[in-house]
Design an enzyme around this catalytic site. Structure first.
Site, short mmCIF file in Angstrom:
data_model
loop_
_atom_site.label_atom_id
_atom_site.label_comp_id
_atom_site.label_asym_id
_atom_site.label_seq_id
_atom_site.Cartn_x
_atom_site.Cartn_y
_atom_site.Cartn_z
N ASN A 9 18.27 44.18 45.32
CA ASN A 9 19.18 43.50 44.39
C ASN A 9 18.32 42.72 43.39
OD1 ASN A 9 21.14 42.07 43.10
ND2 ASN A 9 21.78 40.85 44.88
N TRP A 10 18.14 43.33 42.22
CA TRP A 10 17.25 42.73 41.22
C TRP A 10 17.90 41.54 40.50
CZ3 TRP A 10 14.84 47.63 38.37
CH2 TRP A 10 13.95 48.26 39.25
N LYS A 11 19.18 41.36 40.68
CA LYS A 11 19.92 40.26 40.03
C LYS A 11 19.65 40.25 38.52
CE LYS A 11 19.85 37.93 44.44
NZ LYS A 11 20.00 36.71 45.19
N HIS A 92 29.34 39.53 46.28
CA HIS A 92 28.11 38.75 46.47
C HIS A 92 28.42 37.26 46.27
CE1 HIS A 92 24.09 37.18 45.97
NE2 HIS A 92 23.63 38.30 46.50
N GLU A 94 26.86 35.01 44.80
CA GLU A 94 26.62 34.51 43.44
C GLU A 94 27.79 34.86 42.52
OE1 GLU A 94 22.69 36.20 43.07
OE2 GLU A 94 22.02 34.81 44.62
N GLU A 164 25.23 37.84 54.36
CA GLU A 164 24.24 37.05 53.64
C GLU A 164 24.64 35.58 53.70
OE1 GLU A 164 22.12 39.52 50.46
OE2 GLU A 164 24.07 39.06 49.62
N GLY A 170 17.56 33.16 48.74
CA GLY A 170 16.59 32.61 47.79
C GLY A 170 16.01 31.27 48.19
N SER A 210 16.53 35.84 52.03
CA SER A 210 15.10 35.56 52.21
C SER A 210 14.42 36.55 53.16
CB SER A 210 14.88 34.12 52.66
OG SER A 210 15.37 33.23 51.69
N GLY A 231 16.62 40.45 47.74
CA GLY A 231 16.60 39.92 46.39
C GLY A 231 15.17 39.73 45.91
N GLY A 232 14.69 38.50 46.00
CA GLY A 232 13.37 38.12 45.47
C GLY A 232 12.24 39.09 45.85
P1 PGA Z 1 17.08 36.91 48.50
O1 PGA Z 1 18.49 37.45 47.95
O2 PGA Z 1 16.44 38.04 49.25
O3 PGA Z 1 16.31 36.51 47.26
O4 PGA Z 1 17.36 35.76 49.39
C1 PGA Z 1 19.29 38.31 48.72
C2 PGA Z 1 20.58 38.59 48.00
O5 PGA Z 1 21.11 37.69 47.34
O6 PGA Z 1 21.09 39.71 48.06
#
Ligand code: PGA
Length: 247
Positions: A9-11, A92, A94, A164, A170, A210, A231-232
């Site tokens: 997930n590159w956001k 998600h 976010e 999640e 994050g 994370s 994500g990250g």
């Molecule tokens: P993260 O994000 O690995 O940076 O914690 C995961 C996600 O939001 O899908």
């Protein structure tokens, strides 16, 4: 035996050249994609181009639930299908928090996606406050049941569930083995009671929050964990490749 799933997930990260290079590097690497479904979720502006490149399948980070019409900025499931996009993220945290998406909107998005034959990574997870009040199991169960309301078992077969916990996204914090297994077990039992035992055994439930090259092999070995949404740590080739290799 459930096939593993790993989503990148590159956001809202990576400029055009960076996205093309990272996607090409991942696609050209020796990642064994027969053992796992590996899907990249880039910014929507790169989807069309990445979906034409050889290699990994791509997914959208969002969609709108109408099929077409006057919805400025929206992207319909049918439009995603028309560029060979195969997957979409729905629910998600976010999107729920920053973009004020309610369970009702998420339910409409989920229905629109599966009815247009997209595979959905349906995200759920609780805040720290909810976990501290010990209402996390009830909260996530309710998120799921609201989200998949009116869907039938055949449509649910197009879903992967991503647990999640918001407090782990994050932040560098991870849920513990016990916390992850408890929640994934609860999610599987909820699928069984709402649909069928057989769906509960075949549906994939992945963990996100994370997840990185240091903890991925542990997390992927926990009961009921069928992969991850990253994500990250998916924004750099080396760390993402290590995560995939840890399968
Ligand atoms: P993260 O994000 O690995 O940076 O914690 C995961 C996600 O939001 O899908």
């Amino acid at each position: 035996m459930r096939k593993k799933f790993i989503g990148a997930n590159w956001k809202m990260n990576l400029l055009y050249e960076e996205a093309i290079k990272l996607f090409a590097d991942l696609s050209n690497s020796t990642l064994n994609t027969s053992e796992a479904d590996i899907v990249v979720f880039p910014s929507s502006i790169y989807l069309s181009e990445l979906s034409k490149m050889p290699g990994l399948p791509v997914g959208a980070q969002d969609l709108y639930f109408a099929d077409s019409g006057a919805f400025t900025g929206g992207i319909a499931a049918r439009q995603l299908k028309s560029i060979s996009c195969k997957y979409v993220l729905v629910g998600h945290s976010e999107r729920r928090i920053t973009f004020f998406e309610t369970d009702e909107v998420i339910n409409l998005k989920l229905k629109s996606a599966v009815r247009n034959d997209l595979k959905v990574v349906f995200c759920c997870g609780e805040s720290l406050g909810i976990r501290e009040s010990k209402k996390h199991l009830e909260f996530v169960t309710n998120q799921l049941m609201q989200g998949w309301k009116d869907l039938d078992e055949t449509e649910m077969k197009n879903c992967i569930i991503a647990y999640e916990p918001i407090w782990a996204i994050g932040t560098g914090l991870n849920a513990s083995k016990m916390e992850i297994e408890e929640m994934h077990g609860t999610i599987r039992r909820t699928v069984a009671s709402c649909f069928s035992h057989s769906l509960s055994q075949s549906i994939r439930i992945v963990y996100g929050g994370s997840c990185n090259q240091h903890n991925a092999s542990d997390i992927f070995s926990f009961n009921d964990v069928d992969g991850g949404l990253i994500g990250g740590a998916s924004l750099e080739f080396d760390s993402f490749e290590k995560i995939i290799k840890s399968l």
